[in-house]
Design a protein around this motif. Structure first.
Motif, PDB file in Angstrom:
ATOM      1  N   ARG A   9      32.328  51.579  19.531  1.00  0.00           N
ATOM      2  CA  ARG A   9      32.705  49.960  19.463  1.00  0.00           C
ATOM      3  C   ARG A   9      33.805  50.211  17.777  1.00  0.00           C
ATOM      4  O   ARG A   9      34.414  49.337  17.782  1.00  0.00           O
ATOM      5  CB  ARG A   9      31.502  49.261  18.922  1.00  0.00           C
ATOM      6  N   PHE A  10      33.491  50.097  16.900  1.00  0.00           N
ATOM      7  CA  PHE A  10      33.726  50.241  16.033  1.00  0.00           C
ATOM      8  C   PHE A  10      35.893  50.635  15.625  1.00  0.00           C
ATOM      9  O   PHE A  10      36.399  50.185  16.140  1.00  0.00           O
ATOM     10  CB  PHE A  10      33.606  51.622  13.989  1.00  0.00           C
ATOM     11  N   GLN A  12      36.985  50.321  18.850  1.00  0.00           N
ATOM     12  CA  GLN A  12      37.700  49.716  19.234  1.00  0.00           C
ATOM     13  C   GLN A  12      38.582  48.751  18.128  1.00  0.00           C
ATOM     14  O   GLN A  12      39.325  48.169  18.312  1.00  0.00           O
ATOM     15  CB  GLN A  12      36.987  49.256  20.391  1.00  0.00           C
ATOM     16  N   LEU A  13      37.931  48.928  17.112  1.00  0.00           N
ATOM     17  CA  LEU A  13      38.746  47.997  16.156  1.00  0.00           C
ATOM     18  C   LEU A  13      39.273  48.029  15.664  1.00  0.00           C
ATOM     19  O   LEU A  13      40.158  47.749  15.282  1.00  0.00           O
ATOM     20  CB  LEU A  13      37.455  47.706  14.861  1.00  0.00           C
TER      21      LEU A  13
ATOM     22  N   MET B   1      37.466  41.381  22.586  1.00  0.00           N
ATOM     23  CA  MET B   1      37.526  41.350  20.883  1.00  0.00           C
ATOM     24  C   MET B   1      36.302  40.392  20.570  1.00  0.00           C
ATOM     25  O   MET B   1      34.979  40.419  20.055  1.00  0.00           O
ATOM     26  CB  MET B   1      38.527  40.595  20.549  1.00  0.00           C
ATOM     27  N   LEU B   4      32.591  41.830  20.486  1.00  0.00           N
ATOM     28  CA  LEU B   4      32.167  42.027  19.478  1.00  0.00           C
ATOM     29  C   LEU B   4      31.593  41.203  17.823  1.00  0.00           C
ATOM     30  O   LEU B   4      31.200  41.917  17.626  1.00  0.00           O
ATOM     31  CB  LEU B   4      33.432  43.352  18.467  1.00  0.00           C
ATOM     32  N   VAL B  10      29.045  45.394  13.244  1.00  0.00           N
ATOM     33  CA  VAL B  10      31.070  45.164  12.938  1.00  0.00           C
ATOM     34  C   VAL B  10      30.965  44.405  12.225  1.00  0.00           C
ATOM     35  O   VAL B  10      31.999  44.358  10.654  1.00  0.00           O
ATOM     36  CB  VAL B  10      31.078  44.555  14.538  1.00  0.00           C
ATOM     37  N   VAL B  13      30.822  45.951   9.182  1.00  0.00           N
ATOM     38  CA  VAL B  13      32.180  47.732   9.046  1.00  0.00           C
ATOM     39  C   VAL B  13      33.343  46.991   8.164  1.00  0.00           C
ATOM     40  O   VAL B  13      33.788  47.225   8.152  1.00  0.00           O
ATOM     41  CB  VAL B  13      32.054  48.271  10.096  1.00  0.00           C
TER      42      VAL B  13
END
Lengths: 261, 352
Positions: A9-10, A12-13, B1, B4, B10, B13
């Motif tokens: 997922r990270f 995907q950022l 998006m 997330l 997230v 991060v």
């Protein structure tokens, strides 16, 4: 599995973000890190068997010259501890300016040394050549400390100033030892003997105290009488050939580990 | 998006990445944004690399302010710019020896400040190794600015405008010597001169034509002078004795630094860019004109133990034989190294 899902997922950022995160990855290490301890190096300045007092006390060197001391400063850098199996721990940004005039500078605390038995303590008296030619520095190496030559770039590794009635002219003693280029390189790296050859036991539960006697006479009294410095002829040194003689002297005889506890 | 976003992990991060962006990326801007930081194609790799002190507009402006700041001298009478004048490619025009506080006389000629990023060492004797540390020499020299670094910082910290400007570039807190020296180097490193007619000629660009005389001068230069005044920086960065004197009692040059007799009388080979504007010439400013310099190479070279072998002919004659016509050709060529845009760039001038 969960970890993998989170990680993807990270990503995907965006690629850029992952790059940024990867530029520092100490997080993991901290979890697995073995226990560490502190080692406190204490630099105790003496002249032979007397304590060093600035200005007030008159001492005598092996050449028989009386002298007093006004300034005694030196750099200790690139400190390393080595285990019997050859594993080396090195302090990062390891630059320390020790001054007789500043008691707090005479204690150097090595932080986060991995627990273990170390059979050798190694350090440089002076500053490595890379930092001598580097750009503007902060901390111990900052030029305001009066240990940097402005007209001939480089650090003064050891500075002793004082007086001797036997020195010519105005009786001043000026010993500025430095220089990092052949043939007048005065960078000296030493490993003073551990008392009784007993290894240094670094452990989390105890701050290990390593007490060093730093004998000013080590600069002037050499390993052989030929190496002794006589203030009637040598009293003003700013790098160069003569500085090498003093550096050789002090590498051999200035630092002794007195006790460890 | 959107799916997330709600995850707290997230968000953490993203926050962390934001912090790390600040921590690990220097604030670089496209090189052209700050004057003089596009690296000319005909120059070698710079010695003081861009990433050592990444060009930044605000830091450059601050460095410029400091360069022209008289507070850097003990009595507020002299700035770096007093001895290093833009119209003379930042050399001190028409003065053999520089003049410092109380009009005190220096011991050497102030050289042009240009393309300093490419210098391997600074000063005529190469005594200073890093551009960031150079200001300490004039600052503390009694015949130049006669000031201490401590005191300069006291003065700057007492000045609200400087405090604000330093804080804007380096963050809050008292101005440190490291910030001061790095800011000054932002300016000195940006003094790039690479826009002369000669450069346009080398690049085959418009406006890059040399006359027949200038081309003859260039050819002669490549044959007779480029052994020392090498590359398009016109120096090989070495120290050499070009035969000015038989002994060097008053200034031993490189030997002052190395303490070895074989370096006596050797001085840094100077760049010749903008040379038509940097008179007087040589480390002691002994020659007022280029004509005199060329006459020196033709018949003025004096023997000494360290005289450069390139200045000893096979037949034992000293110097570089140059006819009157050849001297004119060489001088015409040297004048093509003038970079008018550099000498008059308002971005490098004293802030109003």
């Amino acid at each position: 599995m969960k970890a993998f899902a989170t990680a993807s997922r990270f990503c995907q950022l965006g690629f850029a973000l992952c790059m940024l995160v990867s530029c520092k990855d100490t997080q993991q290490d901290e979890v697995l890190a073995p226990p560490t301890g502190k080692v406190v190096l204490e630099f105790d300045h003496v002249v032979g068997n007397q304590a060093l007092d600035l200005e007030t006390t008159t001492y005598t060197n092996a050449a028989g010259n009386p002298f007093t001391v006004n300034t005694f400063n030196y750099y200790i850098s690139n400190i390393k501890l080595t285990q019997a199996d050859g594993t080396v721990w090195s302090e990062t940004e390891s630059y320390h300016l020790v001054k007789e005039s500043d008691a707090s500078s005479q204690q150097v605390t090595l932080q986060q040394v991995p627990a273990g038995k170390y059979t050798r303590l190694t350090f440089t008296i002076g500053v490595d050549s890379a930092r001598n030619v580097a750009g503007a520095q902060a901390g111990a190496l900052e030029p305001r400390n009066g240990m940097f030559w402005t007209w001939n770039s480089g650090y003064i590794f050891t500075k002793l100033e004082g007086r001797s009635e036997q020195a010519p002219g105005n009786k001043a003693l000026i010993f500025h030892i430095g220089g990092f280029k052949a043939p007048n390189n005065t960078i000296r790296t030493i490993s003073p003997a551990l008392p009784g050859n007993a290894p240094l036991q670094v452990q989390a539960s105890h701050d290990l105290q390593v007490h060093l006697k730093v004998d000013v006479l080590g600069m002037f009294n050499g390993p052989t009488p030929n190496d002794n410095i006589d203030f009637r002829t040598l009293y003003d040194v700013m790098g160069g050939r003569e500085a090498v003689r003093l550096a050789d002297n002090y590498a051999a005889g200035m630092f002794r580990i007195d006790y460890v506890k | 998006m959107a799916a997330l976003l709600p995850s707290p992990v997230v968000l953490l991060v993203v926050g962390l990445a934001g912090l790390l962006t600040i921590a690990c990326r220097p604030t670089t801007q496209p090189p052209e944004a700050v004057p003089g930081n596009a690296l000319p194609g005909n120059f070698p790799t710079p010695w003081y690399a861009l990433n050592q002190n990444p060009p930044n507009q605000a830091a450059f402006e601050l460095g410029k302010q400091l360069f022209y700041e008289v507070k850097l001298s003990r009595d507020g009478s002299v700035s770096c710019g007093s001895c290093h004048r833009q119209e003379a490619a930042f050399a001190q025009a028409n003065q053999s020896f520089s003049r410092g506080v109380n009009n005190r006389l220096g011991v050497r000629n102030a050289p042009a400040l240009q393309n300093l990023r490419w210098r391997h060492s600074l000063l005529w004797d190469g005594g200073v190794s890093n551009l960031e540390m150079l200001p300490l020499a004039p600052l503390t020299n009694p015949v130049e600015m006669d000031e201490s670094l401590d005191n300069v910082l006291v003065k700057l910290n007492a000045d609200a405008t400087y405090s604000q400007r330093f804080a804007a570039v380096y963050g809050a807190g008292p101005i440190t010597s490291q910030q001061f020296l790095r800011a000054l180097a932002q300016f000195t490193a940006s003094l790039t001169s690479a826009n002369s007619r000669y450069d346009h000629y080398v690049h085959g660009e418009r406006g890059g034509t040399l006359s027949i005389q200038e081309v003859r001068g260039l050819q002669l230069f490549r044959k007779s002078c480029a052994g020392c005044h090498a590359t398009d920086l016109f120096t090989d960065e070495s120290f050499r004795n070009n035969g000015l004197d038989a002994s060097f009692a008053s200034d031993s040059g490189r030997a002052h630094i190395t303490d070895t007799p074989r370096d006596r009388g050797k001085f840094k080979v100077p760049s010749l860019r903008n040379v038509a504007h940097t008179a007087p010439y040589m480390h002691d400013g002994r020659f007022a004109t280029l004509g005199q310099v060329l006459a020196h190479y033709d018949h003025g070279v004096v023997a000494s133990a360290t005289l450069d072998p390139q200045l000893r002919q096979a037949d034992g004659r000293l110097g570089i034989p140059l006819t009157a016509k050849q001297q004119k050709d060489l001088e015409a060529f040297l004048r093509t190294l003038t970079d008018t845009s550099f000498l008059s760039d308002p971005r490098l001038a004293k802030p109003q």
